[in-house]
Scaffold this active site. Structure first.
Site, PDB file in Angstrom:
ATOM      1  N   HIS A  82      -3.952  -1.921  -0.651  1.00 51.47           N
ATOM      2  CA  HIS A  82      -3.702  -3.175  -1.372  1.00 51.47           C
ATOM      3  C   HIS A  82      -3.264  -4.220  -0.350  1.00 51.47           C
ATOM      4  CE1 HIS A  82       0.446  -1.985  -0.844  1.00 51.47           C
ATOM      5  NE2 HIS A  82       0.220  -0.857  -1.500  1.00 51.47           N
TER       6      HIS A  82
ATOM      7  N   MET B  69      -2.022   6.314   3.336  1.00 49.96           N
ATOM      8  CA  MET B  69      -2.569   7.367   2.479  1.00 49.96           C
ATOM      9  C   MET B  69      -3.653   6.775   1.576  1.00 49.96           C
ATOM     10  SD  MET B  69       0.431  10.061   1.709  1.00 49.96           S
ATOM     11  CE  MET B  69       1.150   9.220   0.325  1.00 49.96           C
ATOM     12  N   GLY B  70      -4.185   5.607   1.937  1.00 46.91           N
ATOM     13  CA  GLY B  70      -5.256   5.004   1.150  1.00 46.91           C
ATOM     14  C   GLY B  70      -4.729   4.316  -0.091  1.00 46.91           C
TER      15      GLY B  70
ATOM     16  N   HIS C 263      -0.968  -3.338   2.516  1.00 46.78           N
ATOM     17  CA  HIS C 263      -1.578  -2.708   3.697  1.00 46.78           C
ATOM     18  C   HIS C 263      -2.286  -3.783   4.540  1.00 46.78           C
ATOM     19  CE1 HIS C 263      -1.492   0.841   0.880  1.00 46.78           C
ATOM     20  NE2 HIS C 263      -0.969   1.384   1.961  1.00 46.78           N
TER      21      HIS C 263
ATOM     22  N   ASP D 299       9.183   1.224   2.645  1.00 45.87           N
ATOM     23  CA  ASP D 299       9.635   2.589   2.905  1.00 45.87           C
ATOM     24  C   ASP D 299      10.594   2.538   4.096  1.00 45.87           C
ATOM     25  OD1 ASP D 299       7.973   4.014   0.934  1.00 45.87           O
ATOM     26  OD2 ASP D 299       6.343   3.175   2.097  1.00 45.87           O
TER      27      ASP D 299
ATOM     28  N   SER E  61       2.848  -1.370  -4.120  1.00 41.05           N
ATOM     29  CA  SER E  61       2.834   0.061  -3.838  1.00 41.05           C
ATOM     30  C   SER E  61       1.593   0.644  -4.486  1.00 41.05           C
ATOM     31  CB  SER E  61       4.089   0.704  -4.450  1.00 41.05           C
ATOM     32  OG  SER E  61       3.892   2.099  -4.570  1.00 41.05           O
ATOM     33  N   SER E  62       1.006   1.627  -3.823  1.00 38.39           N
ATOM     34  CA  SER E  62      -0.170   2.279  -4.409  1.00 38.39           C
ATOM     35  C   SER E  62       0.194   2.913  -5.746  1.00 38.39           C
ATOM     36  CB  SER E  62      -0.706   3.350  -3.459  1.00 38.39           C
ATOM     37  OG  SER E  62      -0.956   2.767  -2.203  1.00 38.39           O
ATOM     38  N   ARG E  63       1.474   3.271  -5.908  1.00 40.55           N
ATOM     39  CA  ARG E  63       1.887   3.943  -7.144  1.00 40.55           C
ATOM     40  C   ARG E  63       2.082   2.975  -8.307  1.00 40.55           C
ATOM     41  NH1 ARG E  63       4.668   7.680  -3.288  1.00 40.55           N
ATOM     42  NH2 ARG E  63       3.750   9.732  -3.671  1.00 40.55           N
TER      43      ARG E  63
ATOM     44  N   GLN F 236      11.726   5.796   5.756  1.00 38.73           N
ATOM     45  CA  GLN F 236      10.620   6.365   6.531  1.00 38.73           C
ATOM     46  C   GLN F 236      10.447   5.610   7.860  1.00 38.73           C
ATOM     47  OE1 GLN F 236       6.559   7.478   4.942  1.00 38.73           O
ATOM     48  NE2 GLN F 236       6.037   5.447   5.654  1.00 38.73           N
TER      49      GLN F 236
HETATM   50  O1  PAF Z   1       3.719   5.624   4.055  1.00 41.02           O
HETATM   51  C1  PAF Z   1       2.724   6.356   3.951  1.00 41.02           C
HETATM   52  O2  PAF Z   1       1.665   5.934   3.453  1.00 41.02           O
HETATM   53  C2  PAF Z   1       2.803   7.801   4.440  1.00 41.02           C
HETATM   54  O3  PAF Z   1       4.070   8.329   4.245  1.00 41.02           O
HETATM   55  C3  PAF Z   1       2.353   7.966   5.902  1.00 41.02           C
HETATM   56  C4  PAF Z   1       3.280   7.221   6.856  1.00 41.02           C
HETATM   57  C5  PAF Z   1       0.935   7.451   6.071  1.00 41.02           C
HETATM   58  C6  PAF Z   1       2.400   9.443   6.293  1.00 41.02           C
HETATM   59  O4  PAF Z   1       1.565  10.203   5.491  1.00 41.02           O
END
Ligand code: PAF
Length: 292
Positions: free
Chosen positions: A34, A30-31, A37, A150, A185-187, A153
């Protein structure tokens, strides 16, 4: 690096690559990129000839009171980051390219979403699974890489691919941490310096869990209680959502810790919801779960 916005362009390019015998790896994001990624791109590179990244802040995975509007979108910096990281193709679809106005199909999961973040973020995983299904159908990668931070996820997406007979292998890459242990984390950029200091309680709790396991403690309730006490040191502005020991395969709570148990924590610090986890005996179960 080529940048595409239209799903059809990406699909055409990746089909051509596969026809030419190239292996394609995909890292959806989701951009607000960092070093974490960056480590996913490195794993992707090790498993394929061509690395594709996507940047799409997916509206369907945010609840009404969540941070969709304020989620950081530093597009120019993200594109430069991808280029410098050796990404070959960057896919940045617009909302209307992913969700037609009459869009009506959603992907719902009924077991692995029952615990951990599921009850706290109603609809979140439905949004994630829907967009990841779309992205995997568009890119059709040989390999897709997700971060272990995550973990729920990542496990859901492994299950998605298995249950819907998709062609992609889903790899789970290790969580990337700041030197003091905070999971990237981006957050994290939402945190004030005080909150950031308090946020270290998450990784400290997990470290304690790992240490107790290494010392031979196997009682999940006892270990979770000790981890909970560490999370509670995150200060008055912290709310502990969960401290859990679950089986990495099923995400169901366990009574006894074994290799492959996921210790997972979630603490809200001020307005920021932070999650972190470890897989006990990670190296010993890595092959079973495609942990790299
Ligand atoms: O982990 C994320 O950044 C998002 O949940 C993903 C997997 C790109 C789906 O939008």
């Amino acid at each position: 690096m080529d940048v595409f916005a239209l799903p059809a362009e990406v699909r055409e390019r990746t089909s051509a690559l596969r026809r030419a015998g190239s292996r394609v790896a995909f890292v959806p994001t989701m951009g607000a990129l960092h070093a974490g990624h960056g480590s996913l791109f490195d794993v992707a590179r090790r498993h394929a000839d061509c690395v594709i990244a996507s940047i799409f802040v997916n509206p369907t995975q945010f609840g009404p009171a969540e941070d969709f509007d304020r989620y950081p979108r530093p597009f120019a910096a993200d594109a430069a980051f991808c280029a410098a990281a050796g990404v070959d193709i960057l896919f940045c679809p617009r909302r209307e390219d992913m969700y037609a106005p009459e869009h009506s199909i959603l992907v719902v999961e009924g077991a692995l979403t029952r615990g951990l973040c599921g009850p706290f973020r109603p609809g979140h995983f439905r949004g994630v699974l829907t967009v990841v299904t779309q992205l995997l159908n568009i890119v059709q990668p040989d390999v897709a890489v997700f971060g272990q931070k995550d973990a729920q996820q990542a496990r859901l997406i492994q299950t998605l691919v298995r249950d819907l007979h998709m062609h992609t292998r889903v790899l789970v890459a290790p969580t990337w941490r700041d030197p003091d242990g905070l999971a990237m984390s981006s957050r994290n950029q939402y945190l004030s310096s005080d909150e950031r200091r308090h946020a270290l309680a998450l990784s400290q709790a997990l470290q304690l869990g790992e240490t107790l396991y290494a010392q031979g403690v196997r009682d999940a309730a006892q270990v979770c209680a000790r981890m909970h006490a560490v999370c509670a040191t995150a200060g008055a502005a912290a709310v502990i959502e969960y401290v859990e020991a679950v089986d990495f395969a099923t995400l169901r709570p366990v009574v006894e810790l074994v290799d492959g148990t996921l210790l997972a924590v979630c603490v809200r610090i001020g307005r920021t919801r932070l999650i972190d986890n470890v897989v006990l005996g990670r190296a010993r179960v890595a092959r079973e779960y495609d942990l790299v």
